[in-house]
Design a protein around this motif. Structure first.
Motif, PDB file in Angstrom:
ATOM      1  N   ASP A  37       9.639 -11.864   9.939  1.00  0.00           N
ATOM      2  CA  ASP A  37       8.290 -12.439  10.068  1.00  0.00           C
ATOM      3  C   ASP A  37       7.241 -11.352   9.813  1.00  0.00           C
ATOM      4  N   PRO A  39       3.716 -10.422   7.386  1.00  0.00           N
ATOM      5  CA  PRO A  39       2.695 -11.088   6.559  1.00  0.00           C
ATOM      6  C   PRO A  39       2.868 -10.755   5.077  1.00  0.00           C
ATOM      7  N   GLY A  40       2.229 -11.539   4.237  1.00  0.00           N
ATOM      8  CA  GLY A  40       2.347 -11.375   2.789  1.00  0.00           C
ATOM      9  C   GLY A  40       1.902 -10.013   2.295  1.00  0.00           C
ATOM     10  N   TRP A  41       0.869  -9.422   2.935  1.00  0.00           N
ATOM     11  CA  TRP A  41       0.385  -8.122   2.467  1.00  0.00           C
ATOM     12  C   TRP A  41       1.404  -7.011   2.706  1.00  0.00           C
ATOM     13  N   VAL A  79       3.971  -3.663  11.967  1.00  0.00           N
ATOM     14  CA  VAL A  79       4.359  -5.022  11.593  1.00  0.00           C
ATOM     15  C   VAL A  79       5.872  -5.120  11.419  1.00  0.00           C
TER      16      VAL A  79
END
Length: 199
Positions: A37, A39-41, A79
């Motif tokens: 999980d 994020p796209g960035w 992240v």
């Protein structure tokens, strides 16, 4: 009867063959990494590489993934570490993690029969070649270089724990445990004095 025979052949032959081929063609570890999980960035561009044998014939399988992130290494590290924790990976404090001093953030993880090395660092930005020759900029503008070289680079290495030498007991060279130094230093002439032959 013919229709029933065809349906039976399809169910007993084609369907298992399809799922078996799909399983063999795609490594489930990469499916697990895809499901993290993040994020796209944090996963703009992904490159996967596999070496070794799935069944550990001669060499066990080593899965390597390189990911480009749009944000700074510190934010990207947070992240990825949070995603690994939520996916069941636990931090693994072990010697030789990393094997040698690396720039950026390097951490090791374990889950079930796998070990994972996570390395997040600043990208290495090299100007594109001009007319087949490497571009050499004598005095680069720091602000332009910062804009062109933003983001971070993430490397993930996943190994079978049985093939990771860090899971095995490490040899020691302590003479008190072995009784003798395993690397003795030979001083003087190794042949020693010549023994005179009896006359």
């Amino acid at each position: 009867m013919v229709a029933l025979a065809v349906v039976t052949l399809v169910l007993l032959g084609a369907v298992p063959s399809y799922f078996g081929f799909r399983t063999l063609s795609r490594d489930p570890v990469f499916d697990t990494l895809d499901s993290l999980d993040v994020p796209g960035w944090a996963a703009v561009k992904t490159v996967d590489d596999v070496s070794g044998s799935r069944w550990c014939l001669l060499d066990c399988r080593l899965r390597e993934r390189t990911v480009t992130s749009d944000r700074a290494p510190q934010e990207t590290t947070q992240v990825y570490e949070a995603a690994l924790r939520s996916d069941g990976w636990t931090p693994w404090k072990v010697q030789r993690c990393p094997e040698q001093e690396e720039k950026g953030s390097y951490s090791c993880w374990r889950r079930d029969e796998l070990t994972l090395d996570l390395w997040v660092r600043e990208p290495t930005c090299v100007p594109p070649p001009v007319d087949g020759e490497p571009a050499i900029v004598p005095s680069p503008d720091p602000s332009a270089a910062a804009v062109a070289c933003a983001g971070s680079l993430v490397s993930v290495k996943v190994r079978n724990a049985i093939d990771d030498e860090r899971t095995r007991p490490q040899p020691t060279t302590d003479p008190s445990l072995t009784g003798e130094d395993p690397f003795p230093t030979i001083s003087g002439d190794p042949l020693g004095e010549l023994t005179p032959s009896p006359s």
